[in-house]
Design an enzyme around this catalytic site. Sequence first.
Site, short mmCIF file in Angstrom:
data_model
loop_
_atom_site.label_atom_id
_atom_site.label_comp_id
_atom_site.label_asym_id
_atom_site.label_seq_id
_atom_site.Cartn_x
_atom_site.Cartn_y
_atom_site.Cartn_z
N LYS A 165 0.85 -1.18 0.00
CA LYS A 165 0.00 0.00 0.00
C LYS A 165 0.89 1.24 0.00
O LYS A 165 1.56 1.56 0.99
CB LYS A 165 -0.94 -0.02 1.21
CG LYS A 165 -1.97 -1.13 1.13
CD LYS A 165 -2.81 -1.01 -0.14
CE LYS A 165 -3.72 -2.19 -0.36
NZ LYS A 165 -4.50 -2.08 -1.59
N LYS A 265 -13.39 -6.52 -8.53
CA LYS A 265 -14.00 -6.62 -7.20
C LYS A 265 -15.50 -6.93 -7.36
O LYS A 265 -16.23 -6.17 -8.02
CB LYS A 265 -13.81 -5.34 -6.41
CG LYS A 265 -12.37 -5.09 -5.97
CD LYS A 265 -12.26 -3.80 -5.18
CE LYS A 265 -10.95 -3.72 -4.42
NZ LYS A 265 -9.78 -3.58 -5.29
#
Length: 368
Positions: A165, A265
């Site tokens: 991240k 997703k």
Amino acid sequence: MKITTIRAYRVELPLHEGTYKWSGGNSVTVFDSTVIAVDTDQGITGYGEVCPLGPAYLPAYAEGVRTGLKEIGPKLIGLDPRDLGVLNRRMDQALRGHPYVKSGIDVACWDILGKAAGLPVVALLGGAFGPDFLLYRAISQESPAAMAERVGQYRAEGYTKFQLKVGGDPDTDIERIEACAAELEPGDVLIADANTGWLMHEAARVVDAVRDIDVYIEQPCMSYEECLSIRRRTARPFVLDEVIDSLSAVLKGHADLAMDVINLKISKVGGLTKAKQIRDLCVALGIAMTIEDTWGGDIATAAIAHLAHSTPSELLFSATDFNSYVTRSIAEGGPRREKGRMAASAAPGLGVVPRAEILGDAKVHIKG
């Protein structure tokens, strides 16, 4: 078969590691997940789960799932849950947009279809490719040294794909990528996921600085056009995520040569029905995919497993095991990671049974 009742439950999913951090200073300590139950007049109940990554990641938030269900649920009573095309069209007519609200119902109806047919959802989605599939592990945004240490920790748990991240200060992000790359072993894969966090000039600096590192760049900027600009400045393999929300987005990205991989997703696109459409288009076009969701527990992870396992292995870049990140199991039969890999259940439907003591009382209860 007819839908008789739709119920929704709120469950909290604390994280093993306390906090999950990503770009923009965003973080979550406890996920607010919604479990959806769809009852039928033939005694079959299907289950789905929707868990937005907080309210600041995508145009979705946890309470919005439950509020939206109150709007569309009454319009679905009496439909045959096995007629997934009819069901999705009715949901789209009842509520424009808000795909994440519809996702849990769609997944629950796939669960019903599988149970009624006596088949696992993976078979209905095309059949399982191989015995299992690879997983990645997300590394929460921390100092470069702390993130590099996580690479070894997660490798010891069986992972070989690591998603960093980033999307913060460019100089620190360059250090993060360099530090983690130094910990890689042969066969490991590194992804730097900015989650839309960089401005174009920041992203340009980062991709130039890491041009000699074997790293994938994922969703550097907010808009498609900004990401495309950065794509054209780097030879690093490129992943698009947040802007891939429809068939048309995939087609545009393919025409522009905007990506090598997409992140698909399930709840972002509205459930398994629409995710399968996008997955099959990507297979036809030769676009590799990471298949996952915004977050979730055992039920969301089961849905991911069925879609990922039914995707040709050479086009499945990765998938994820969200139920490994949280401290609470919300269903029996949820898929489990084994040496960095996972498999879909062979039981009818999704293969999961919610734990009633965890669900508690329904927050939404819609009946005919």
